[in-house]
Design a protein around this motif. Structure first.
Motif, PDB file in Angstrom:
ATOM      1  N   LEU A  63       0.829  -1.207   0.000  1.00 17.09           N
ATOM      2  CA  LEU A  63       0.000   0.000   0.000  1.00 17.09           C
ATOM      3  C   LEU A  63       0.863   1.257   0.000  1.00 17.09           C
ATOM      4  N   TYR A  64       1.944   1.209   0.767  1.00 12.01           N
ATOM      5  CA  TYR A  64       2.850   2.362   0.835  1.00 12.01           C
ATOM      6  C   TYR A  64       3.459   2.659  -0.536  1.00 12.01           C
ATOM      7  N   TYR A  65       3.902   1.608  -1.226  1.00  9.78           N
ATOM      8  CA  TYR A  65       4.535   1.809  -2.536  1.00  9.78           C
ATOM      9  C   TYR A  65       3.515   2.201  -3.604  1.00  9.78           C
ATOM     10  N   ILE A  66       2.295   1.721  -3.476  1.00  6.40           N
ATOM     11  CA  ILE A  66       1.252   2.125  -4.425  1.00  6.40           C
ATOM     12  C   ILE A  66       0.976   3.623  -4.295  1.00  6.40           C
ATOM     13  N   ILE A  67       0.880   4.083  -3.052  1.00  5.36           N
ATOM     14  CA  ILE A  67       0.674   5.521  -2.822  1.00  5.36           C
ATOM     15  C   ILE A  67       1.871   6.318  -3.335  1.00  5.36           C
ATOM     16  N   LEU A  68       3.072   5.791  -3.082  1.00  3.01           N
ATOM     17  CA  LEU A  68       4.289   6.473  -3.528  1.00  3.01           C
ATOM     18  C   LEU A  68       4.337   6.565  -5.055  1.00  3.01           C
ATOM     19  N   MET A  69       3.970   5.474  -5.736  1.00  2.00           N
ATOM     20  CA  MET A  69       3.948   5.493  -7.202  1.00  2.00           C
ATOM     21  C   MET A  69       2.888   6.457  -7.727  1.00  2.00           C
ATOM     22  N   GLY A  70       1.764   6.539  -7.002  1.00  2.00           N
ATOM     23  CA  GLY A  70       0.727   7.489  -7.396  1.00  2.00           C
ATOM     24  C   GLY A  70       1.208   8.925  -7.293  1.00  2.00           C
ATOM     25  N   VAL A  71       1.943   9.219  -6.223  1.00  2.00           N
ATOM     26  CA  VAL A  71       2.495  10.569  -6.044  1.00  2.00           C
ATOM     27  C   VAL A  71       3.514  10.881  -7.137  1.00  2.00           C
ATOM     28  N   VAL A  72       4.382   9.913  -7.415  1.00  2.00           N
ATOM     29  CA  VAL A  72       5.394  10.107  -8.463  1.00  2.00           C
ATOM     30  C   VAL A  72       4.729  10.307  -9.821  1.00  2.00           C
ATOM     31  N   LEU A  73       3.688   9.517 -10.096  1.00  2.00           N
ATOM     32  CA  LEU A  73       2.963   9.658 -11.363  1.00  2.00           C
ATOM     33  C   LEU A  73       2.317  11.035 -11.473  1.00  2.00           C
ATOM     34  N   LEU A  74       1.739  11.503 -10.370  1.00  2.00           N
ATOM     35  CA  LEU A  74       1.113  12.832 -10.366  1.00  2.00           C
ATOM     36  C   LEU A  74       2.153  13.920 -10.624  1.00  2.00           C
ATOM     37  N   LEU A  75       3.304  13.807  -9.982  1.00  2.00           N
ATOM     38  CA  LEU A  75       4.373  14.785 -10.189  1.00  2.00           C
ATOM     39  C   LEU A  75       4.906  14.732 -11.621  1.00  2.00           C
ATOM     40  N   GLU A  76       4.953  13.526 -12.181  1.00  2.00           N
ATOM     41  CA  GLU A  76       5.395  13.383 -13.570  1.00  2.00           C
ATOM     42  C   GLU A  76       4.412  14.048 -14.527  1.00  2.00           C
ATOM     43  N   VAL A  77       3.116  13.867 -14.261  1.00  2.00           N
ATOM     44  CA  VAL A  77       2.084  14.487 -15.107  1.00  2.00           C
ATOM     45  C   VAL A  77       2.166  16.011 -15.014  1.00  2.00           C
ATOM     46  N   ILE A  78       2.343  16.518 -13.810  1.00  2.00           N
ATOM     47  CA  ILE A  78       2.460  17.974 -13.624  1.00  2.00           C
ATOM     48  C   ILE A  78       3.693  18.508 -14.349  1.00  2.00           C
ATOM     49  N   SER A  79       4.799  17.794 -14.215  1.00  2.00           N
ATOM     50  CA  SER A  79       6.037  18.211 -14.892  1.00  2.00           C
ATOM     51  C   SER A  79       5.863  18.187 -16.402  1.00  2.00           C
ATOM     52  N   GLN A  80       5.184  17.155 -16.904  1.00  2.00           N
ATOM     53  CA  GLN A  80       4.941  17.042 -18.343  1.00  2.00           C
ATOM     54  C   GLN A  80       4.086  18.203 -18.843  1.00  2.00           C
ATOM     55  N   PHE A  81       3.062  18.541 -18.071  1.00  2.00           N
ATOM     56  CA  PHE A  81       2.169  19.631 -18.467  1.00  2.00           C
ATOM     57  C   PHE A  81       2.923  20.954 -18.563  1.00  2.00           C
ATOM     58  N   TYR A  82       3.651  21.302 -17.510  1.00  2.00           N
ATOM     59  CA  TYR A  82       4.352  22.585 -17.499  1.00  2.00           C
ATOM     60  C   TYR A  82       5.511  22.605 -18.494  1.00  2.00           C
ATOM     61  N   PHE A  83       6.132  21.459 -18.697  1.00  2.00           N
ATOM     62  CA  PHE A  83       7.213  21.385 -19.681  1.00  2.00           C
ATOM     63  C   PHE A  83       6.689  21.685 -21.081  1.00  2.00           C
ATOM     64  N   VAL A  84       5.608  21.016 -21.466  1.00  2.00           N
ATOM     65  CA  VAL A  84       5.032  21.215 -22.803  1.00  2.00           C
ATOM     66  C   VAL A  84       4.471  22.624 -22.946  1.00  2.00           C
ATOM     67  N   TYR A  85       3.753  23.090 -21.923  1.00  2.00           N
ATOM     68  CA  TYR A  85       3.119  24.412 -21.994  1.00  2.00           C
ATOM     69  C   TYR A  85       4.159  25.521 -22.083  1.00  2.00           C
ATOM     70  N   TRP A  86       5.157  25.474 -21.227  1.00  2.00           N
ATOM     71  CA  TRP A  86       6.173  26.530 -21.217  1.00  2.00           C
ATOM     72  C   TRP A  86       7.029  26.495 -22.477  1.00  2.00           C
ATOM     73  N   ALA A  87       7.335  25.293 -22.976  1.00  2.00           N
ATOM     74  CA  ALA A  87       8.146  25.188 -24.190  1.00  2.00           C
ATOM     75  C   ALA A  87       7.407  25.792 -25.384  1.00  2.00           C
ATOM     76  N   ASN A  88       6.119  25.491 -25.518  1.00  2.00           N
ATOM     77  CA  ASN A  88       5.331  26.058 -26.609  1.00  2.00           C
ATOM     78  C   ASN A  88       5.116  27.554 -26.421  1.00  2.00           C
ATOM     79  N   TRP A  89       4.900  27.973 -25.190  1.00  2.00           N
ATOM     80  CA  TRP A  89       4.732  29.395 -24.879  1.00  2.00           C
ATOM     81  C   TRP A  89       5.982  30.175 -25.273  1.00  2.00           C
ATOM     82  N   LEU A  90       7.132  29.632 -24.898  1.00  2.00           N
ATOM     83  CA  LEU A  90       8.400  30.270 -25.246  1.00  2.00           C
ATOM     84  C   LEU A  90       8.586  30.318 -26.757  1.00  2.00           C
ATOM     85  N   GLY A  91       8.303  29.201 -27.422  1.00  2.00           N
ATOM     86  CA  GLY A  91       8.473  29.144 -28.870  1.00  2.00           C
ATOM     87  C   GLY A  91       7.600  30.145 -29.604  1.00  2.00           C
ATOM     88  N   GLN A  92       6.352  30.285 -29.173  1.00  2.00           N
ATOM     89  CA  GLN A  92       5.443  31.213 -29.839  1.00  2.00           C
ATOM     90  C   GLN A  92       5.846  32.670 -29.611  1.00  2.00           C
TER      91      GLN A  92
END
Length: 269
Positions: A63-92
């Motif tokens: 259960l501990y590792y499932i929660i930990l993987m969920g947190v890591v996945l959430l942080l990865e999704v957030i990082s992916q969102f801001y990475f793509v958004y900021w890169a396109n924002w900068l490019g435009q």
């Protein structure tokens, strides 16, 4: 003159336009680093979960590792969102600055220049070609940086877990690099041809639409339609060539990856 695969002078000139957005540029790099860490950490946590808690039926640890993987996945999704958004924002924003500067520069040209230069070609240079610069930031430069960081992070975890199997993967990498280099040259030539044909197409359409009265006055509709079909066919052929190279490259990359995976499974038992 043959175009270089990578022109450092042109790259430096493009990077000059990132100076007003230095904080955003650095932000994209930071998001790329965090994305690479989280992307590499998630498979490692999955391995630890399977080996350490599923096989031993440790429900509390699982259960501990499932929660930990969920947190890591959430942080990865957030990082992916801001990475793509900021890169396109900068490019435009960079494209906006370059396009504004280019248009002001075009306004300073003498009338004689516009008499000799096709308007469609100028439109292509100031719209389509400039838009390609935006893709350098949204799909090119930062994606390369992100993927390289992911690769370094993954290799780090792989060496930590099993260095002998990791060397099998590394041995296959030069083959993939060589294949990529070969197709890079082919694709560069193909895309240059596409740009040329787009320019020709835009020039033809602009000139004929502008002079439509003359075309109809001299009853040249069928002749001009035939010319357009020829130019359009060349444009289509150029694009098909790029699709053909893509269709070859990705299966080859998949074959190399599959063979590498097979060697890892065979060696690792």
């Amino acid at each position: 003159m043959k175009a270089k695969a990578f022109d450092t002078k042109v790259f430096k000139r493009i990077m000059f336009y990132t100076k007003p957005y230095k904080w955003r540029f650095n932000g994209v790099i930071i998001w790329a680093i965090s994305l690479s860490i989280f992307a590499a950490l998630r498979p490692y946590l999955l391995k630890q979960t399977v080996d350490g808690y599923i096989q031993t039926e440790d429900e509390k640890g699982l259960l501990y590792y499932i929660i930990l993987m969920g947190v890591v996945l959430l942080l990865e999704v957030i990082s992916q969102f801001y990475f793509v958004y900021w890169a396109n924002w900068l490019g435009q924003d960079i494209v906006r600055d370059i396009r504004t500067k280019l248009f002001k520069h075009m306004l300073s040209f003498r009338m004689k220049y516009f008499d000799n230069a096709p308007v469609g070609q100028l439109v292509t240079r100031s719209v389509s070609d400039i838009e390609a610069i935006a893709r350098i930031f949204s799909q090119g430069l930062f994606m390369i940086i992100s993927d390289l960081m992911k690769m370094v992070a993954v290799l780090g975890f792989m060496f930590y877990m099993n260095w002998s199997l990791t060397w099998i993967v590394i041995v296959a990498m030069p083959i993939l690099v060589i294949a990529t280099r070969v197709f890079q040259k082919k694709m560069q030539v193909a895309f240059e041809e596409v740009r040329t044909q787009i320019s020709n197409l835009n020039t033809f359409v602009q000139e004929r639409v502008t002079g439509m009265k003359i075309v109809q006055l001299f009853n040249r509709e069928d002749i001009e339609a035939e010319k357009f079909s020829e130019i359009n066919a060349k444009h289509n052929k150029a694009w098909i060539k790029t699709v053909w190279y893509n269709s070859i490259f990705f299966p080859i990359a998949d074959i190399i990856s599959s063979l590498t995976l097979a060697m890892v499974v065979w060696y690792g038992g």
